[in-house]
Write a protein that holds these residues in place. Sequence first.
Motif, PDB file in Angstrom:
ATOM      1  N   GLY A   1      -8.741  12.802  -7.291  1.00 44.20           N
ATOM      2  CA  GLY A   1      -8.113  11.722  -7.075  1.00 44.20           C
ATOM      3  C   GLY A   1      -8.483  10.613  -5.855  1.00 44.20           C
ATOM      4  O   GLY A   1      -8.074   9.608  -5.549  1.00 44.20           O
ATOM      5  N   ILE A   2      -8.521  12.023  -4.908  1.00 45.76           N
ATOM      6  CA  ILE A   2      -9.184  10.619  -3.653  1.00 45.76           C
ATOM      7  C   ILE A   2     -10.093  10.539  -3.874  1.00 45.76           C
ATOM      8  O   ILE A   2      -9.670   9.775  -3.200  1.00 45.76           O
ATOM      9  CB  ILE A   2      -8.858  12.468  -2.585  1.00 45.76           C
ATOM     10  CG1 ILE A   2      -7.530  13.149  -2.305  1.00 45.76           C
ATOM     11  CG2 ILE A   2      -9.546  12.079  -1.317  1.00 45.76           C
ATOM     12  CD1 ILE A   2      -6.243  12.468  -2.075  1.00 45.76           C
ATOM     13  N   LEU A   3     -10.999  10.799  -4.271  1.00 44.66           N
ATOM     14  CA  LEU A   3     -11.966   9.988  -4.279  1.00 44.66           C
ATOM     15  C   LEU A   3     -12.250   8.648  -5.509  1.00 44.66           C
ATOM     16  O   LEU A   3     -13.083   7.604  -4.619  1.00 44.66           O
ATOM     17  CB  LEU A   3     -13.400  11.534  -5.603  1.00 44.66           C
ATOM     18  CG  LEU A   3     -14.567  10.462  -5.505  1.00 44.66           C
ATOM     19  CD1 LEU A   3     -14.953   9.591  -3.750  1.00 44.66           C
ATOM     20  CD2 LEU A   3     -15.662  11.824  -5.399  1.00 44.66           C
ATOM     21  N   ALA A   4     -11.109   8.695  -6.207  1.00 44.73           N
ATOM     22  CA  ALA A   4     -10.609   7.266  -7.116  1.00 44.73           C
ATOM     23  C   ALA A   4     -10.327   6.104  -5.591  1.00 44.73           C
ATOM     24  O   ALA A   4     -10.886   5.376  -6.219  1.00 44.73           O
ATOM     25  CB  ALA A   4     -10.583   8.157  -8.110  1.00 44.73           C
ATOM     26  N   ALA A   5      -9.776   6.718  -5.451  1.00 44.10           N
ATOM     27  CA  ALA A   5      -8.783   5.982  -4.540  1.00 44.10           C
ATOM     28  C   ALA A   5      -9.921   5.759  -3.487  1.00 44.10           C
ATOM     29  O   ALA A   5      -9.829   4.462  -3.294  1.00 44.10           O
ATOM     30  CB  ALA A   5      -7.017   6.567  -4.348  1.00 44.10           C
ATOM     31  N   LEU A   6     -10.650   6.616  -2.630  1.00 49.46           N
ATOM     32  CA  LEU A   6     -11.097   5.979  -1.899  1.00 49.46           C
ATOM     33  C   LEU A   6     -12.780   4.986  -2.667  1.00 49.46           C
ATOM     34  O   LEU A   6     -12.946   3.949  -1.816  1.00 49.46           O
ATOM     35  CB  LEU A   6     -11.995   7.217  -0.863  1.00 49.46           C
ATOM     36  CG  LEU A   6     -11.074   7.969  -0.393  1.00 49.46           C
ATOM     37  CD1 LEU A   6     -12.062   8.995   0.805  1.00 49.46           C
ATOM     38  CD2 LEU A   6     -10.697   7.241   0.892  1.00 49.46           C
ATOM     39  N   MET A   7     -12.574   5.124  -4.121  1.00 47.05           N
ATOM     40  CA  MET A   7     -13.708   4.231  -4.225  1.00 47.05           C
ATOM     41  C   MET A   7     -13.464   2.361  -4.499  1.00 47.05           C
ATOM     42  O   MET A   7     -13.570   1.574  -3.861  1.00 47.05           O
ATOM     43  CB  MET A   7     -14.233   4.797  -5.954  1.00 47.05           C
ATOM     44  CG  MET A   7     -15.052   6.229  -6.095  1.00 47.05           C
ATOM     45  SD  MET A   7     -15.199   6.755  -6.912  1.00 47.05           S
ATOM     46  CE  MET A   7     -16.867   8.009  -7.150  1.00 47.05           C
ATOM     47  N   ARG A   8     -11.622   2.583  -4.396  1.00 51.02           N
ATOM     48  CA  ARG A   8     -11.208   1.081  -4.518  1.00 51.02           C
ATOM     49  C   ARG A   8     -10.415   1.163  -3.778  1.00 51.02           C
ATOM     50  O   ARG A   8      -9.777  -0.041  -3.428  1.00 51.02           O
ATOM     51  CB  ARG A   8      -9.901   1.693  -5.815  1.00 51.02           C
ATOM     52  CG  ARG A   8     -10.551   1.662  -7.365  1.00 51.02           C
ATOM     53  CD  ARG A   8      -9.462   1.444  -8.693  1.00 51.02           C
ATOM     54  NE  ARG A   8      -9.741  -0.409  -7.881  1.00 51.02           N
ATOM     55  CZ  ARG A   8      -8.836  -1.339  -7.631  1.00 51.02           C
ATOM     56  NH1 ARG A   8      -7.336   0.398  -7.769  1.00 51.02           N
ATOM     57  NH2 ARG A   8      -8.253  -2.285  -8.171  1.00 51.02           N
ATOM     58  N   LYS A   9     -11.078   1.563  -2.391  1.00 53.07           N
ATOM     59  CA  LYS A   9     -10.091   0.690  -1.336  1.00 53.07           C
ATOM     60  C   LYS A   9      -9.187   1.218  -1.307  1.00 53.07           C
ATOM     61  O   LYS A   9      -8.226   0.472  -0.479  1.00 53.07           O
ATOM     62  CB  LYS A   9     -10.919   0.113  -0.608  1.00 53.07           C
ATOM     63  CG  LYS A   9     -11.856   0.144  -0.850  1.00 53.07           C
ATOM     64  CD  LYS A   9     -13.016  -0.781   0.042  1.00 53.07           C
ATOM     65  CE  LYS A   9     -14.345  -0.609   0.949  1.00 53.07           C
ATOM     66  NZ  LYS A   9     -15.415   0.128   0.341  1.00 53.07           N
ATOM     67  N   ALA A  10      -8.316   2.183  -1.464  1.00 52.77           N
ATOM     68  CA  ALA A  10      -6.883   1.824  -2.259  1.00 52.77           C
ATOM     69  C   ALA A  10      -6.076   2.957  -1.524  1.00 52.77           C
ATOM     70  O   ALA A  10      -6.371   4.324  -0.654  1.00 52.77           O
ATOM     71  CB  ALA A  10      -6.758   2.512  -3.992  1.00 52.77           C
ATOM     72  N   PRO A  11      -5.402   2.155  -0.181  1.00 54.93           N
ATOM     73  CA  PRO A  11      -4.539   2.970   0.698  1.00 54.93           C
ATOM     74  C   PRO A  11      -3.805   4.541   0.034  1.00 54.93           C
ATOM     75  O   PRO A  11      -3.329   4.186  -2.128  1.00 54.93           O
ATOM     76  CB  PRO A  11      -3.204   2.668   0.413  1.00 54.93           C
ATOM     77  CG  PRO A  11      -2.879   1.317   0.080  1.00 54.93           C
ATOM     78  CD  PRO A  11      -4.601   1.347  -0.935  1.00 54.93           C
ATOM     79  N   LEU A  12      -3.300   5.280   0.147  1.00 51.61           N
ATOM     80  CA  LEU A  12      -2.882   6.650  -0.376  1.00 51.61           C
ATOM     81  C   LEU A  12      -1.483   7.249   0.502  1.00 51.61           C
ATOM     82  O   LEU A  12      -1.065   6.842   1.440  1.00 51.61           O
ATOM     83  CB  LEU A  12      -3.793   7.987  -0.156  1.00 51.61           C
ATOM     84  CG  LEU A  12      -5.237   7.618  -1.198  1.00 51.61           C
ATOM     85  CD1 LEU A  12      -6.113   8.763  -0.204  1.00 51.61           C
ATOM     86  CD2 LEU A  12      -4.627   8.204  -2.451  1.00 51.61           C
ATOM     87  N   MET A  13      -0.631   7.413  -0.431  1.00 50.06           N
ATOM     88  CA  MET A  13       0.076   7.975  -0.082  1.00 50.06           C
ATOM     89  C   MET A  13       0.502  10.039  -0.787  1.00 50.06           C
ATOM     90  O   MET A  13       0.252  10.253  -1.341  1.00 50.06           O
ATOM     91  CB  MET A  13       1.665   7.698  -0.594  1.00 50.06           C
ATOM     92  CG  MET A  13       2.996   8.005   0.059  1.00 50.06           C
ATOM     93  SD  MET A  13       3.945   7.663  -0.842  1.00 50.06           S
ATOM     94  CE  MET A  13       5.832   7.657  -0.160  1.00 50.06           C
ATOM     95  N   LEU A  14       0.244  10.378   0.387  1.00 52.19           N
ATOM     96  CA  LEU A  14      -0.259  11.779   0.394  1.00 52.19           C
ATOM     97  C   LEU A  14       1.691  12.761   0.717  1.00 52.19           C
ATOM     98  O   LEU A  14       2.289  13.325   2.348  1.00 52.19           O
ATOM     99  CB  LEU A  14      -0.628  12.746   1.188  1.00 52.19           C
ATOM    100  CG  LEU A  14      -2.040  12.074   1.552  1.00 52.19           C
ATOM    101  CD1 LEU A  14      -3.114  12.361   1.857  1.00 52.19           C
ATOM    102  CD2 LEU A  14      -2.566  12.224  -0.374  1.00 52.19           C
ATOM    103  N   LEU A  15       2.365  13.462  -0.319  1.00 56.66           N
ATOM    104  CA  LEU A  15       3.428  14.169   0.152  1.00 56.66           C
ATOM    105  C   LEU A  15       3.226  15.466  -0.123  1.00 56.66           C
ATOM    106  O   LEU A  15       2.800  15.988  -0.972  1.00 56.66           O
ATOM    107  CB  LEU A  15       5.221  13.803  -1.535  1.00 56.66           C
ATOM    108  CG  LEU A  15       5.464  12.164  -1.403  1.00 56.66           C
ATOM    109  CD1 LEU A  15       5.930  11.630  -2.210  1.00 56.66           C
ATOM    110  CD2 LEU A  15       5.617  11.824   0.258  1.00 56.66           C
TER     111      LEU A  15
END
Length: 514
Positions: free
Chosen positions: A212-226
């Motif tokens: 999931g982290i890699l997929a978000a980075l592929m799309r340059k999507a901002p993350l929220m980590l809880l």
Amino acid sequence: MIFDKLLSLPSDAEPLIVDHQPVIVAAEDDKIPPSEIADAATRTATALRSHGLVPGQRCIVWLESPTDIIVAYAAITALDAVPVLLSPTLPGPVAASMVENVSGITAVIATDERLATSEKTFPGIGRFIDWRDIAAELPGHKRISRRREVASDAAYVIVHTSGTTGTPKLAECSSASIRFNARVQAVIHWLSRLDGHLALAISPVHGRTVVGILAALMRKAPLMLLQDDSPQNVDRMLKRHRPVYLETHPNTFRAWQHLSPGGAFRSIRFFGAGFDVIHPDTVSALLKGSDHRFAVCVEVYGQNETGPIAIRSHLKGTQKPVRALRRLRRSKLLRGHPAGPRFPFCRVRIVDDSGRTVPAGTPGRMVVNTPGVFSGYINRPDLTSKNYPDNRWWDTGDWGTKSRTGRITLIDRQVDKVSGAISGIGIEDILLEKFPEFLELVVLEMDGTLQPVLSLRPGTEFRQRAWESASGRLAKMTEPVIIPDRDFPRTVTGKIQREQLKKTLADQSLSVRL
């Protein structure tokens, strides 16, 4: 891969939103610039190299916060070493048994209490690295410089299974398998046109998280980590920062569904659920709480060992069937939990005990052949050989059916099959939808009979007559056992450890039988 993608983020990228204070970087007002994460990873790699970590070695990462864990495994992979990610919730004896007799582990990264106990927990490992010392050293280390990583079949990361049937198994994944599975998710996100923060409240060391982290980075999507998945914290963070995507374990979603009327999920357009089945009433509650007209809840059936296998989408407003179709739907649910059609790249077969393919709609063992398959269990090679003969078809351990059109139905885990009904999971789906006051319900087979075990939401009461009427139409079951929710033994991803629950019920009288 993850290290490279962190470095390629633009300097003005949206900040990460976190609910915790990491050790390796500082969060201000719940936010961390991605450039600081990238800088910490590059300097941490240099610091770890100065502590003796070299290419090819395995290094245990036993940290607390998701942010610290991401920086640690990004830095370790930058050195061409292999991180072994252990959940911070694992007791020391369990962690010790997981890595016993595993070769190539030369270091442990931990801090505070886990660092203090690491020498006893891992007596055969000679190097123990204090994560706080690494953080203090960072300003004095240069940023590492290395060539861009090329995905291959070489080991990239070692994660572990949930441990529903005992000690978790260590699963080695190649960079090629991680990248393939991440691309699948990135495509789903692209098709869904997600624009906003992606919130994750899942086990930070699970293979699903790495993907999931890699997929978000592929799309340059901002993350929220809880890190804190308590309903109070989740309600606060979602209302303050309003992400568009939310993923957690299905049982955690169930513990949150009462937040729906209060507006916690108003901004969510896409709910992601993996790890385990998500029950229909939970799906309805989540989607009802979204302000988006076309909000969707997506179930992805898969495993650490396989990556995604099948996908099922629930569109807002389509969960409650009309009265004429309810009986037909209940009959269908009694045959198991629909997991949706298989992914086009994944081949699925249903086989009997001898390995022969059974006709469409006939229950059997579910085996799959997929490009996202893992490399093997490093602490249980015997199970790798047993479940993955000839490196062709992986036995998922699930019992299910496949239709002529390729739609998958999960009946039960092979070890949890019940004889008093077609599917224990199917009964749970129906009764949890009928009784929203149930926080959890598990149907076990004990001594040849079906034994329901449940917990109630705070402030609710068990409706005896309604239970007798509803359950009597489904299967012959004994009186339910009601226990506090905390007494359900769970894995690090929230799954119920059913065998442990059976043992607990057999050994002790933990509840009142009505």
